[in-house]
Design a protein around this motif. Structure first.
Motif: not given
Ligand code: ADP
Length: 512
Positions: A225-227, A239-247, A188-193, A161-166, A221-223
């Motif tokens: 731990t999330g990766n 399960a992911f909540t965050g930006s469309t680019v990262t999705g 679970m991976k919280p956001a690094e912020q 589970q990867i979650i955002p900072w908001n 960090v996303g790149a």
């Molecule tokens: P923002 O750009 O606002 O930080 P992200 O969608 O990148 O939004 O971040 C949401 C979550 O996704 C965070 O927990 C972040 O660490 C994680 N994340 C960012 N990049 C990746 C990635 N390449 N793979 C998996 N998780 C990621």
């Protein structure tokens, strides 16, 4: 492995800083750390462990072992419900500390963290605790007295589970509650912020009595731990909540690794449509909520406003006044509605969009790039922005097309309902939408016409643990909250049962 954090009320709490694996806090395998600032002052708040790929492997191994031995189908729904309730009780007891910690790390006003985010999160844990023993299959009759079939909704397994900072605590609760209720184990991976509140929640999970391995928390960090989570060969669902680019990246990683299941709650550029029958004062309040709640750092923020041309001037005059009435500043002050944005990166991004608005021909109604002159000296390096509204916007402008994730509103006007629908739906996203009209038939027509996962009528931003939430189009797929949210964490096993048919052998075309 802990640090002392001084809260707003001068009380000091001990916060563990390690990775939470198998109910223990430990450093990262290579000693990696990350530092999170206090966004109100720009000063460092805490340094915590940051997980490597190897640490994610360890967390997954721990989650797998728990799934196969003490959780999943080796636990009863009643036990799981009891633990979720205990955890909710402990969070409730700790609400003052958690709210201050969340506000310090995220920048949101402390009252908002407490009365909205954490209260709703406690409700979420309890809602799914209540659903844990209501996971039911179906019996599907096949041949009377001979054969039947039935279904068993089973847990999926180890869930990343990867979650955002908001909304750090709330996103945590939305993810873990249904997953645990259904019998899954978690990495679970919280956001690094905003990594801090999850660590306190982990301590409370141990106190509640969750067995080791059921919940693992890997900050990082996303790149990296999330990766590692998205690509892991032994994670069954991400399960992911965050930006469309990262999705997009996460979906590609899932596809190219073990085809793990994916659910995505992504960005938005939600429309708010105001017809000329509305109560202007009330509607302006809702529009403020839609774009300014949580500083606009909200995937369902109503960031595109469409006002019927017959009331446009009057409506915008009232809206401007209401926005300028907001208290911006100290997140510990109960009167503050807006604190700082979450990070320097986000601050710069939002300021850049405010510049684009000007450059691309928006007419500034309020806000802009000016400094907030009233701020106390200690907040001078905080990540504050002024809520900003541009009118006379049109498709093609960056502030109309892109998700900004900040308090920036792009206003357009329309003449007919048909035109409003066309403008509202002219986006790649489909998370939310708001309709304001005193004409019930018009509201219902709009509910049907707006392409979004959630439509609000004569209000905005209402969320409930019992009502599903999620997107269409490029806002993602899958639903959180409600019964639908629980279903995302089960998979159906079909069972065909023979209790009366005998099969002849050998068989051929004459057997019948
Ligand atoms: P923002 O750009 O606002 O930080 P992200 O969608 O990148 O939004 O971040 C949401 C979550 O996704 C965070 O927990 C972040 O660490 C994680 N994340 C960012 N990049 C990746 C990635 N390449 N793979 C998996 N998780 C990621």
């Amino acid at each position: 492995m802990s640090i002392k954090i001084e809260l707003y009320d001068k009380k000091t709490i001990d916060l563990p800083t390690g990775l939470f694996i198998n109910n223990e806090f430990r450093p990262a395998s290579d000693g990696s750390t990350l530092t999170t600032p206090n966004p109100a002052t720009g000063e460092d708040l805490a340094t915590i462990s940051s997980a490597t790929e190897k640490d994610v492997d360890d967390a997954v191994a721990s989650a797998r072992k728990a799934f196969d031995t003490v959780w999943g189908t080796n636990s009863s729904p009643g036990e799981r419900a009891l633990l979720l309730h205990k955890w909710a009780d402990l969070i409730e007891e700790d609400i003052e500390n958690l709210a201050q910690l969340e506000s310090l790390d995220n920048g949101k006003p402390v009252w908002m963290a407490r009365d909205v985010d954490i209260v709703d999160s406690i409700g979420c844990l309890r809602y799914y605790a209540g659903l844990a023993d209501k996971i039911e299959g179906r019996t599907i009759e096949q041949q009377e007295g001979v054969k039947l079939a039935f279904t068993r909704p089973e847990p999926i397994g180890v869930c990343g589970q990867i979650i955002p900072w908001n909304y750090p605590i709330q996103m945590f609760a939305w993810k873990v509650s249904p997953a645990l209720a259904a019998g899954n184990t978690i990495v679970m991976k919280p956001a690094e912020q905003t990594p801090l509140s999850a660590l306190r929640l982990a301590e409370l999970a141990v106190k509640a009595g969750f067995p080791p391995g059921v919940l693992n928390i890997v900050n990082g960090v996303g790149a990296i731990t999330g990766n590692a989570i998205a690509n892991h060969m032994d994670i069954d669902k991400v399960a992911f909540t965050g930006s469309t680019v990262t999705g997009r990246k996460i979906m590609a990683s899932a596809a190219s690794s073990n085809l793990k299941k994916v659910s995505l709650e992504l960005g938005g550029k939600s429309p708010v449509v105001v017809f000329d029958s509305v109560d202007i004062d009330q509607t302006a309040n809702w529009v403020c909520m839609a774009i300014l709640f949580n500083h606009g750092q909200d995937c369902c923020a109503g960031s595109r406003l469409f006002v019927q041309d017959t009331i446009k001037d009057e409506f915008l005059k009232v809206l401007k006044r209401k926005i300028e009435e907001i208290q911006i500043g100290d997140p510990s002050d109960i009167k503050t509605f807006m604190g700082p944005l979450v990070s320097k990166v986000q601050h710069e991004k939002v300021l850049q969009y405010i510049k684009y608005g000007e450059e691309e021909g928006g007419k500034l109604l309020t806000g802009g790039l000016q400094q907030l002159s009233h701020l106390d000296a200690k907040f001078k390096n905080g990540f504050y922005v002024t809520p900003t509204v541009y009118t006379d916007c049109k498709k093609g402008m960056k502030i109309v097309d892109d998700e900004i994730f900040g308090p920036v509103l792009a206003v357009q006007s329309f003449t007919t309902e048909e035109e409003a629908v066309k403008l509202a739906n002219d986006t790649a996203y489909g998370l939310g939408g708001g309709i304001f009209s005193q004409n019930a038939s018009q509201c219902m027509r709009m509910v049907h016409a707006i392409k979004a996962g959630t439509v609000w009528c004569n209000q905005y931003m209402a969320l409930s643990n019992s009502v599903p939430f999620g997107g269409v189009k490029q806002s993602g797929f899958g639903r959180e909250l409600g019964i639908e949210g629980l279903k995302e964490y089960t998979q159906t096993k079909a069972v065909h049962w023979n209790y009366g048919e005998e099969i002849p052998w050998p068989i051929d075309g004459t057997t019948g």
